[in-house]
Design an enzyme around this catalytic site. Structure first.
Site, PDB file in Angstrom:
ATOM      1  N   TRP A 272       9.379  11.916  -1.136  1.00  0.00           N
ATOM      2  CA  TRP A 272       8.290  12.118  -0.162  1.00  0.00           C
ATOM      3  C   TRP A 272       8.004  13.603   0.013  1.00  0.00           C
ATOM      4  CZ3 TRP A 272       9.015  12.683   5.707  1.00  0.00           C
ATOM      5  CH2 TRP A 272      10.220  13.313   6.011  1.00  0.00           C
ATOM      6  N   ASP A 273       8.932  14.431  -0.432  1.00  0.00           N
ATOM      7  CA  ASP A 273       8.756  15.882  -0.372  1.00  0.00           C
ATOM      8  C   ASP A 273       7.363  16.273  -0.886  1.00  0.00           C
ATOM      9  OD1 ASP A 273      11.462  15.075  -0.515  1.00  0.00           O
ATOM     10  OD2 ASP A 273      12.129  17.060  -1.130  1.00  0.00           O
TER      11      ASP A 273
ATOM     12  N   GLU B  41      18.245  10.496   7.759  1.00  0.00           N
ATOM     13  CA  GLU B  41      19.017   9.609   6.874  1.00  0.00           C
ATOM     14  C   GLU B  41      20.444   9.362   7.357  1.00  0.00           C
ATOM     15  OE1 GLU B  41      18.287  12.046   3.478  1.00  0.00           O
ATOM     16  OE2 GLU B  41      16.674  10.761   2.744  1.00  0.00           O
TER      17      GLU B  41
ATOM     18  N   LYS C 235      19.676  13.985  11.452  1.00  0.00           N
ATOM     19  CA  LYS C 235      19.838  14.832  10.262  1.00  0.00           C
ATOM     20  C   LYS C 235      18.686  15.826  10.128  1.00  0.00           C
ATOM     21  CE  LYS C 235      20.118  14.690   5.219  1.00  0.00           C
ATOM     22  NZ  LYS C 235      20.106  13.854   4.018  1.00  0.00           N
ATOM     23  N   GLN C 236      17.477  15.328  10.254  1.00  0.00           N
ATOM     24  CA  GLN C 236      16.309  16.173  10.001  1.00  0.00           C
ATOM     25  C   GLN C 236      15.122  15.629  10.785  1.00  0.00           C
ATOM     26  OE1 GLN C 236      16.414  14.683   5.744  1.00  0.00           O
ATOM     27  NE2 GLN C 236      14.238  15.049   5.923  1.00  0.00           N
TER      28      GLN C 236
HETATM   29  O1  IFM Z   1      13.577  13.872   0.379  1.00  0.00           O
HETATM   30  C1  IFM Z   1      14.677  14.599   0.790  1.00  0.00           C
HETATM   31  C2  IFM Z   1      15.297  13.896   1.967  1.00  0.00           C
HETATM   32  O2  IFM Z   1      14.400  13.808   3.039  1.00  0.00           O
HETATM   33  C3  IFM Z   1      16.544  14.617   2.423  1.00  0.00           C
HETATM   34  N1  IFM Z   1      17.469  14.758   1.332  1.00  0.00           N
HETATM   35  C4  IFM Z   1      16.913  15.468   0.179  1.00  0.00           C
HETATM   36  C5  IFM Z   1      15.658  14.774  -0.335  1.00  0.00           C
HETATM   37  C6  IFM Z   1      15.075  15.564  -1.505  1.00  0.00           C
HETATM   38  O3  IFM Z   1      14.684  16.832  -1.095  1.00  0.00           O
END
Ligand code: IFM
Length: 759
Positions: free
Chosen positions: A343-344, A482, A596-597
Site C-alpha cells: 500500500w506504500d 499491524e 505500531k503506526q
Molecule cells: O507496508 C508497510 C507496512 O505498513 C509496515 N511494514 C512495512 C511495509 C512495507 O513498507
C-alpha cells in the site's frame, strides 16, 4: 581525467560521503543509489570493493552489496519461503585494476582520500579515491555513473585512472560479474549477455561496450572475452587513462520473446552518439523532472535538503513507460521486502506522482489494473466477490506475502498480513480516485479506473456481513497498525471501505450520465445490476465505523479501548532500542493499546472531510500518544495530520524525524534500501500538511500554515493538464500563484476563490 562533467559542490544539491567506513557501507550504497524506474543501481564502489566481514559466528557477510536491479524482473528462486523476489542482474560496473600484478584493493596500502558525491540535481554519482599501494604508488581513480532518465535502458560509467609513477605495468579489466541468484545464462558474447530466470520465464539482455582511451588514443584491448575486456600498458606519471562503459538492458516477460534485439539496438544507438550525448540527454531529463517537482523551503536548510533527497529518490523510482511494473517498498535501492509492492505505493507515493508527474502516476495505476485478475482470484479464494489486491504484489498480482519470516530472535514468525491486511483494496481505489480528481483523465477512468473502483466496492459489499444488531461488520482483519491481528471493525478499514463503495456509487451515477455506452458495457461485463447497487447503498448506510457519536472518539477496532493502557513516555519504553512488539512480546502487544503506526491517524489524513475539526483534533491527540512508530511509514502521517490540526510543533518534529530516517549518519536501517514510502510521506506532510494543498476537490485549493521558521515554501503542481507554481510566504497568509502552463483555472486560497490566467 578530463571530467565529462565535473562534480558540483553546491551543498543544496549534493550529498557527500567523505571517507570510507566499512560499517556505513550498506547504508551509503542505498542512500546514494541511482535509478530511473527501470534500472536501479546501488552505490557500491566500482573498483576494489569493500572486504567481506567475518562475523562472530565465523560466517562471512558482504561488506559491500553491489546490486543492479531491473524493475519487474521477478522470479521465485529456490528460497524459503517460496515467494517471488526481484532478481539482481549482472554487475555491469565491475572494474579490476592490477599494478605490477597486484590487485588494487581498498584495504591494501593506505587510503589517502575517498569520497562519494551524489548529485541529486543531475542524477549522477561520483567516486574519487586516492590510494597509496604497499609499493608506494599513488593511484587516483575517479568514476562517474548514471542510469539514464532520458532513455531508461541505458547506463553509463566514466572512469579515470592516474598514477604518480612511470613504468608500472597496469592491467585494467572491465567485466560483468554475475550476481549469482538463479539466472540461467543463455548467450554470453563479447558485447551481449542474455539470461532467463529459472522459474518465471522472463528474459534479460544486457549489452555492454567498454572503450579505453590513453593520451587521446583509443587503445585496443589486449584480451577480449565474453562481456569482458582487458587492457595492459606501462604507466606514465600524471597520464590519465579514461574508460567509458555503456550498458543497454532489456527485459521480456515471456519465454517466447527475445530481449537481445532491443538491447543491442539500444547499445548501437548509444555508441553512435557517444557517452557525452547520453550524459547530456540524461541531465536534461533530470532538469525537466526538477522543474516540475522541486519544493524549496526557505528557513530550514536541513529539511530543504531532506526534501530534495526524498524528491530525488521519488523521481528515480518511477517509470511512466512501463505499466507492468510498480515501485517496491525500497524502490530499486536494496533487497529488503524483495521488491514487493505494498500500500506504500498507492497511499504514500502516488500523491507525489499525481501532483508532479501524472504520466508516472497513471502507469502505476495501470500496474494495479493489470493485476486485477490476481485480485479477483484472491477475493474468490476468501469466499468473497470483486477484487482484493495482493497485500504484497510482484509482477502478476498473485499474493506474494510470505507466510512466515525469521523474526528478531532467529525464530520463525507467522505473517498474517497477506490474508488479513485487506485495506489494500480501498487503498488502491483511493489512489485511483485521487488521480481521477486531480487529472480528469477520462480515458484512464473509462479504460481502467472504473473497473478497479467497482470491483473493490463489490469486494467490500460482499465482505461486510449483516449481523443481528442490524449493522454490517468486517471481522478478522489487520489494520495499518499491524501489531493487532484478527481484529473486528478496524476503523481505517471500515471507513475506507464505506468510502470506496460510496465513490463507486458516485462513479456509477457519473457513468450513466456522461458515458452511458461505457456504463452499459462495463455493467454487462461485470454483471452489475440494480439489486447489487442497492446492496452497496445499504452497506454504506449500515457499516460500523467505530466512532462514538457523543464524544467523536473513534475506536481503532472493536474492543481497543478495553485493552491495557500504555504510557510510552515511561523511561523503559522511551529509551527502548527495539520495536514495542519485541519489547512487550507478541501476545502482550495484542492485549495492549500500543499502536505500531498511523492507523486512525492515517484515516484522518486520507479522508479529513469525513470528520469535523474537533473530531480530527481529538482523535489525533488520542492516538498520537499511543503510537510507537514501529514502521518508517508512521511519522510522516503524524506530521501531515499534526500540521492540519494545528499541532505545528509536534508536526515539525515528526517531519524532521522522517527526513532523518535515511539521512542520519548511522542510518543502519537503510542497508536494505531507502524507505521510499517515508520519502513520499515527507513530501505529503510538507505539501498537504504545512502547505495545506488539496487535490481531491472540484477546484485546486490550499490553506497553508507554515512553521514559524519558514520564510517561504515554493512548489509546483499539475492540475487537470495545467501546471501551477505556488510561492507561499507570510507564515502561510500570502500565496503567489502562477499558471505556467494550461488554460485559465480557479484556485481557492484560504477559502477564497480566484481566477488564474496563463502567465
Ligand atoms: O507496508 C508497510 C507496512 O505498513 C509496515 N511494514 C512495512 C511495509 C512495507 O513498507
Amino acid at each position: 581525467m578530463r571530467d565529462p562533467l565535473p562534480p558540483t559542490n553546491d551543498p543544496d544539491w549534493v550529498l557527500d560521503a567523505p571517507g570510507f567506513d566499512v560499517f556505513r557501507e550498506h547504508g551509503i550504497e542505498s542512500r546514494f543509489a541511482i535509478g530511473n524506474g527501470f534500472l536501479g543501481v546501488r552505490a557500491s564502489r566500482t573498483v576494489g570493493r569493500g572486504p567481506t566481514w567475518t562475523t562472530w559466528q565465523h560466517s562471512l557477510i558482504w561488506a559491500s552489496w553491489p546490486r543492479t536491479y531491473v524493475a519487474g524482473l521477478f522470479d521465485t528462486p529456490n528460497t524459503e519461503p517460496p515467494v517471488p523476489a526481484l532478481v539482481p542482474v549482472a554487475d555491469w560496473l565491475r572494474v579490476v585494476i592490477q599494478l605490477d600484478g597486484q590487485t588494487l584493493l581498498l584495504r591494501r596500502g593506505e587510503t589517502q582520500s575517498h569520497e562519494r558525491k551524489l548529485d541529486m540535481k543531475r542524477g549522477l554519482l561520483w567516486v574519487n579515491w586516492k590510494q597509496r599501494t604497499p609499493a608506494g604508488i599513488v593511484v587516483q581513480v575517479r568514476t562517474l555513473r548514471l542510469v539514464s532518465q532520458a532513455e531508461r535502458a541505458l547506463g553509463l560509467l566514466f572512469l579515470s585512472l592516474e598514477l604518480d609513477h612511470d613504468g608500472v605495468e597496469v592491467m585494467l579489466e572491465a567485466s560483468f560479474e554475475s550476481a549469482g541468484v538463479g539466472m540461467r545464462a543463455m548467450r554470453v558474447e563479447e558485447e551481449l549477455g542474455v539470461w532467463h530466470t529459472s522459474e518465471s520465464g522472463k528474459g534479460l539482455a544486457m549489452a555492454g561496450s567498454a572503450v579505453l582511451t590513453l593520451e587521446d588514443y583509443v587503445r585496443t584491448p589486449s584480451a577480449v572475452g565474453p562481456l569482458r575486456r582487458e587492457w595492459r600498458w606501462r604507466s606514465v606519471a600524471g597520464q590519465a587513462a579514461s574508460l567509458e562503459r555503456l550498458l543497454a538492458a532489456a527485459r521480456t516477460d515471456t519465454p517466447e520473446e527475445d530481449p537481445a534485439p532491443l538491447a543491442t539496438a539500444m547499445l548501437r544507438r548509444a555508441k553512435a552518439v557517444g557517452g557525452g550525448a547520453v550524459l547530456a540527454a540524461h541531465t536534461a531529463a533530470w532538469a525537466t523532472r526538477w522543474q516540475l517537482s522541486d519544493v524549496a523551503i526557505e528557513g530550514d536548510k536541513e529539511l530543504d535538503r531532506g526534501l530534495r533527497f526524498a524528491i530525488y529518490h521519488l523521481n528515480s523510482a518511477a517509470n511512466p513507460e512501463d505499466p507492468r511494473v510498480s515501485i517496491g517498498a525500497r524502490g530499486l535501492t536494496g533487497d529488503a521486502y524483495l521488491g514487493h509492492v505494498f500500500w506504500d505505493t498507492d497511499i504514500y507515493l502516488l500523491p507525489f506522482y499525481i501532483a508532479t508527474w501524472p504520466e508516472a502516476a497513471r502507469s502505476l495505476l495501470m500496474y494495479r489494473y493489470h493485476t486485477l485478475a490476481g485480485a479477483r482470484a484472491k477475493a474468490r479464494r476468501g469466499g468473497w466477490r470483486g477484487a482484493l489486491f495482493a497485500w504484497e504484489s510482484a509482477d502478476t498480482g498473485e499474493e506474494t506475502t510470505p507466510d512466515q519470516v525469521i523474526g528478531p530472535f532467529g525464530l520463525p514468525v507467522d505473517v498474517l498480513s497477506g490474508k488479513q491486511e485487506q485495506h489494500i483494496a480501498s487503498d488502491v481505489a483511493y489512489a485511483v480516485w485521487q488521480y481521477w480528481r486531480a487529472t480528469g483523465d477520462v480515458a484512464f477512468l473509462l479504460e481502467a479506473g472504473a473497473e478497479i473502483l467497482l470491483e473493490t466496492a463489490r469486494f467490500w459489499a460482499s465482505r461486510a456481513k449483516l449481523e443481528a444488531d442490524g449493522r454490517r461488520h468486517i471481522r478478522g482483519v489487520i489494520g495499518p497498525d499491524e501489531y493487532h491481528e484478527g481484529v473486528d471493525d478496524n476503523a481505517y478499514t471500515n471507513i475506507l471501505a464505506r468510502w470506496n463503495i460510496a465513490r463507486a456509487l458516485e462513479l456509477v451515477g457519473m457513468l450513466r450520465l456522461r458515458w452511458p455506452t461505457r456504463w452499459h458495457e462495463l455493467g454487462a461485463q461485470l454483471g452489475l445490476d440494480a439489486p447489487e447497487l442497492a446492496l452497496w447503498a445499504e452497506v454504506v448506510a449500515t457499516l460500523v465505523t467505530g466512532q462514538d457519536s457523543a464524544t467523536g472518539l473513534i475506536e481503532q477496532f472493536a474492543g481497543f479501548h478495553q485493552l491495557a493502557p500504555i504510557d510510552l513516555s515511561q523511561p523503559e519504553y522511551a529509551s527502548r532500542k527495539m520495536p514495542m512488539d519485541v519489547v512487550l512480546g507478541h501476545d502482550a502487544t495484542q492485549r495492549t493499546q500500543v499502536v505500531k503506526q498511523a492507523d486512525v491517524v492515517a484515516l484522518l489524513a486520507l479522508v479529513p472531510e469525513e470528520f469535523d475539526a474537533t473530531t480530527r483534533q481529538l482523535n489525533y491527540s488520542h492516538y498520537e500518544r499511543l503510537c510507537s512508530h514501529g514502521s518508517s511509514l508512521s511519522r510522516s502521517m503524524h506530521a501531515l495530520v499534526g500540521a492540519r490540526v494545528g499541532a505545528a510543533e509536534l508536526a515539525l518534529r515528526y517531519l524532521k524525524e522522517t527526513a532523518a530516517l535515511d539521512l542520519s549518519p548511522n542510518a543502519a536501517d537503510s542497508a536494505g534500501g531507502v524507505h521510499i514510502a517515508a520519502l513520499g510521506g515527507l513530501w505529503q506532510a510538507v505539501v498537504f500538511g504545512f502547505c495545506g494543498l488539496s487535490l481531491g476537490g472540484d477546484k485546486l485549493a490550499l490553506a497553508p500554515a507554515l512553521p514559524a521558521d519558514w520564510q517561504s515554501a515554493t512548489l509546483r503542481v499539475c492540475w487537470h493538464g495545467r501546471r501551477v507554481k505556488l510561492r507561499i510566504t507570510g507564515g502561510g497568509r500570502d500565496v503567489e500563484a502562477t499558471l505556467e502552463a494550461g488554460e485559465a483555472m480557479s484556485l481557492v486560497v484560504h477559502g477564497v476563490e480566484r481566477m488564474l490566467q496563463p502567465a
